[in-house]
Design a protein around this motif. Structure first.
Motif, short mmCIF file in Angstrom:
data_model
loop_
_atom_site.label_atom_id
_atom_site.label_comp_id
_atom_site.label_asym_id
_atom_site.label_seq_id
_atom_site.Cartn_x
_atom_site.Cartn_y
_atom_site.Cartn_z
N ALA A 162 0.73 -1.11 0.02
CA ALA A 162 0.05 0.10 -0.01
C ALA A 162 0.73 1.11 -0.17
N GLY A 163 0.24 2.34 -0.74
CA GLY A 163 1.32 3.36 -0.61
C GLY A 163 0.87 4.53 -1.78
N MET A 164 1.75 5.38 -2.35
CA MET A 164 1.26 6.31 -3.28
C MET A 164 2.27 6.20 -4.35
N LEU A 165 1.65 5.92 -5.59
CA LEU A 165 2.73 6.11 -7.00
C LEU A 165 2.32 7.75 -7.25
N MET A 166 3.66 8.20 -7.62
CA MET A 166 3.69 9.37 -8.13
C MET A 166 4.60 9.73 -9.09
N ILE A 167 4.13 10.75 -9.98
CA ILE A 167 4.86 11.27 -11.16
C ILE A 167 5.44 12.71 -10.76
N SER A 257 6.11 19.90 -10.02
CA SER A 257 4.76 19.30 -9.90
C SER A 257 4.69 18.02 -9.58
N ILE A 258 3.55 17.44 -8.96
CA ILE A 258 3.37 16.20 -8.65
C ILE A 258 2.13 15.77 -8.56
N GLY A 259 1.99 14.66 -9.28
CA GLY A 259 0.60 14.03 -9.36
C GLY A 259 0.62 12.51 -8.79
N ALA A 260 -0.42 12.14 -8.10
CA ALA A 260 -0.19 10.91 -7.52
C ALA A 260 -1.54 10.15 -7.56
N VAL A 261 -1.56 8.78 -7.30
CA VAL A 261 -2.71 7.90 -7.16
C VAL A 261 -2.27 7.14 -6.00
N LEU A 262 -3.58 6.71 -5.18
CA LEU A 262 -3.33 5.78 -3.95
C LEU A 262 -3.45 4.50 -4.41
N TYR A 270 -0.02 -1.76 -12.27
CA TYR A 270 0.77 -0.44 -12.80
C TYR A 270 0.43 0.10 -14.04
N ASP A 271 0.08 -0.45 -14.85
CA ASP A 271 -0.40 0.02 -16.34
C ASP A 271 -1.51 0.73 -16.07
N MET A 272 -2.67 0.59 -15.01
CA MET A 272 -3.86 1.30 -14.83
C MET A 272 -3.59 2.24 -13.96
N LEU A 273 -2.58 2.21 -13.10
CA LEU A 273 -2.32 3.35 -12.01
C LEU A 273 -1.49 4.45 -12.61
N PHE A 274 -0.44 4.22 -13.52
CA PHE A 274 0.21 5.20 -14.01
C PHE A 274 -0.37 6.49 -14.70
N PRO A 275 -1.36 6.00 -15.61
CA PRO A 275 -2.20 6.95 -16.36
C PRO A 275 -2.97 7.98 -15.27
N LEU A 276 -3.46 7.31 -14.15
CA LEU A 276 -4.27 8.32 -12.97
C LEU A 276 -3.26 9.17 -12.58
N ALA A 277 -2.02 8.66 -12.40
CA ALA A 277 -1.28 9.82 -11.37
C ALA A 277 -0.99 10.71 -12.53
N ASP A 278 -0.57 10.43 -13.81
CA ASP A 278 -0.33 11.27 -14.98
C ASP A 278 -1.43 12.24 -15.18
N SER A 279 -2.53 11.82 -14.96
CA SER A 279 -3.90 12.68 -15.26
C SER A 279 -3.92 13.57 -14.01
N ALA A 280 -3.23 13.36 -12.72
CA ALA A 280 -3.45 14.40 -11.62
C ALA A 280 -2.34 15.26 -11.85
N LEU A 281 -1.16 14.86 -12.51
CA LEU A 281 -0.23 15.78 -12.81
C LEU A 281 -0.56 16.82 -13.65
N TYR A 282 -1.04 16.37 -14.81
CA TYR A 282 -1.61 17.05 -16.00
C TYR A 282 -2.50 18.30 -15.30
N ARG A 283 -3.44 17.75 -14.37
CA ARG A 283 -4.28 18.80 -13.57
C ARG A 283 -3.58 19.99 -13.11
N VAL A 284 -2.48 19.52 -12.36
CA VAL A 284 -1.54 20.49 -11.60
C VAL A 284 -1.06 21.31 -12.37
N LYS A 285 -0.57 20.95 -13.77
CA LYS A 285 0.20 21.76 -14.83
C LYS A 285 -0.90 22.60 -15.08
N GLN A 286 -2.26 22.47 -15.39
CA GLN A 286 -3.13 23.12 -15.88
C GLN A 286 -3.46 24.21 -14.86
#
Length: 454
Positions: A162-167, A257-262, A270-286
């Motif tokens: 358990a933890g946090m995957l972040m970009i 800027s950091i995007g993360a997913v729990l 991982y292949d499903m989680l990474f795009p979610l963290a990437d989506s969160a990072l994109y929102r930070v950039k926006q």
């Protein structure tokens, strides 16, 4: 003492004999009487090598080795080399030992010189293999895990913990390269890696996945407060250290800027989680950069009511569009490049258009006495040069470590010369590339629009 050897044998005389031999060679020795004792011992210790007797009551050497390998795999540890010992005269035990992956096999009673030489050879060989594995797994510039090794490690962590995957992305880093040069950019990346190492725990993992983009897995982190605290520390120390490098006049708005997913709240794949963290990072950039966001905490995944499909459509579009945020050309692996290449070829065959195919090959000049850095490092820098110089519609395939196949869309032959010159000017404007030779081959392709009756 030097090498640490564990000897496992139910015969006390054999233990005493081997212990005396190894102590004379200034080796550290631990003696155990059974396979179960060894498994318990290995739960908290990491010796350099195990001498394991095959014929033991309750649990023989082969069964012990199998259980030990299972334990090591579950713990994510490298397998400890094992040399089997046996007093049997037949060759069956020796054959089975090597079939099970033993480092070596020695018949009892052991001979002093044979035992010593085989232990030293095995330990040396094992350390060389581990060193090569570590070297292959490490990003040369930052010392962090590289993308290939890091992805394997993080994939395993997502599946098990358990933890946090972040970009993490360095905001406005391109300005550092443009204003101060790529040499300073490399120093900033190394500095960021040092800052990261000072601010993470031993169980956390950080990976450089390309350019100024990083990925991390932080065990048992599950709150935005903890993420914000990490962000503040990293930001503060990065700016302070960068000013030391570039001088007090440094005023580029460099930030993180950091995007993360729990994990496992949104799964363990991982292949499903990474795009979610990437989506969160994109929102930070926006939202203006220099911030953090955990996927789902603002309710973007809670769909209800008649607008569900519109919200889901917007969410998926955001994830897909957020997959590549670099301003220039897109680097792809062979599978991705081939798929898009075939799509584009069919598209241009039907609707018409122009494509420039371009191959770059980097090599060391024969006359070069001393290179400023390795050919591999030069190729990595050239790939960044291509990404920063080309357009978003251009595609880059690193076919071999020193070869780049580039596809430029809707470009005339006249315009190609200016694009090529821009690439070379950007390359030469950075640090010195003495001793690195670049040759290229270009093919210009025109697709005529097909005529359809319908």
């Amino acid at each position: 003492m030097g090498i640490w050897i564990v000897v496992v044998d139910d015969d006390p005389l054999a233990l005493t004999h081997i212990k005396r031999i190894l102590r004379e060679q200034d080796m550290r020795v631990s003696c155990l009487r059974s396979g179960r004792d060894l498994l318990k011992f290995m739960g908290k210790n990491a010796p350099d090598l195990i001498l394991l007797d095959i014929q033991m009551p309750e649990m023989d050497g082969f069964t012990t080795q199998q259980e030990l390998r299972r334990m090591e795999e579950e713990a994510g540890r490298e397998p400890t080399p094992i040399i089997f010992l046996s007093g049997l005269e037949t060759s069956e035990a020796e054959s089975r030992s090597f079939e099970q992956g033993a480092a070596d096999f020695i018949r009892k009673p052991v001979h002093k010189d044979i035992l010593t030489k085989r232990i030293l050879n095995t330990v040396k060989h094992t350390k060389e293999i581990v060193s090569l594995k570590e070297e292959a797994a490490v990003d040369k510039l930052t010392g962090l895990l590289n993308k290939a090794a890091g992805t394997v490690r993080v994939t395993k962590l997502c599946a098990e913990r358990a933890g946090m995957l972040m970009i993490l992305d360095l905001d406005n880093f391109k300005l550092v390269n443009d204003i101060y040069g790529h040499s300073m950019g490399d120093k900033v990346l190394r500095t960021f890696a040092d800052v990261v190492r000072r601010n993470i725990r031993s169980q956390d993992v950080m990976v450089r996945i390309g350019g100024d983009e990083f990925m991390g897995f932080f065990a048992n982190m599950d709150s935005e407060t903890a993420l914000e605290s990490l962000h503040r520390r990293l930001n503060s120390e990065l700016i302070k250290e960068t000013v030391k490098l570039a001088g007090e006049s440094f005023n580029i708005p460099l930030s993180i800027s950091i995007g993360a997913v729990l994990v496992p709240e949104y799964g363990r794949d991982y292949d499903m989680l990474f795009p979610l963290a990437d989506s969160a990072l994109y929102r930070v950039k926006q939202s203006g950069k220099n911030g953090v966001r955990i996927y789902g905490q603002d309710g973007e995944n809670n769909l209800s009511g008649e607008n569900d499909i519109q919200k889901e459509f917007a969410r998926i579009t955001q994830i897909v569009e957020g997959g590549h945020r670099r301003d220039g050309g897109i680097s792809m692996d062979l599978k991705q490049f081939s798929l898009i290449y075939h799509f584009l070829r069919q598209f241009y065959k039907r609707y018409g258009g122009t494509v420039v195919k371009l191959l770059f090959i980097l090599s060391e000049e024969d006359t070069a006495k001393e290179l400023p850095y390795s050919l591999k490092d030069a190729a990595e820098k050239f790939e960044l040069c291509l990404q920063d110089t080309l357009r978003k519609s251009d595609m880059i395939l690193r076919h071999k470590p020193n070869q780049f196949y580039v596809l430029l869309q809707n470009l005339s032959e006249e315009d190609f010369q200016s694009v090529f010159q821009r690439i070379m000017n950007t390359w030469e404007a950075g640090e010195t590339h003495t001793g690195i030779h670049i040759e290229y081959l270009m093919e210009y392709v025109i697709y005529e629009k097909e005529n359809y009756d319908r």
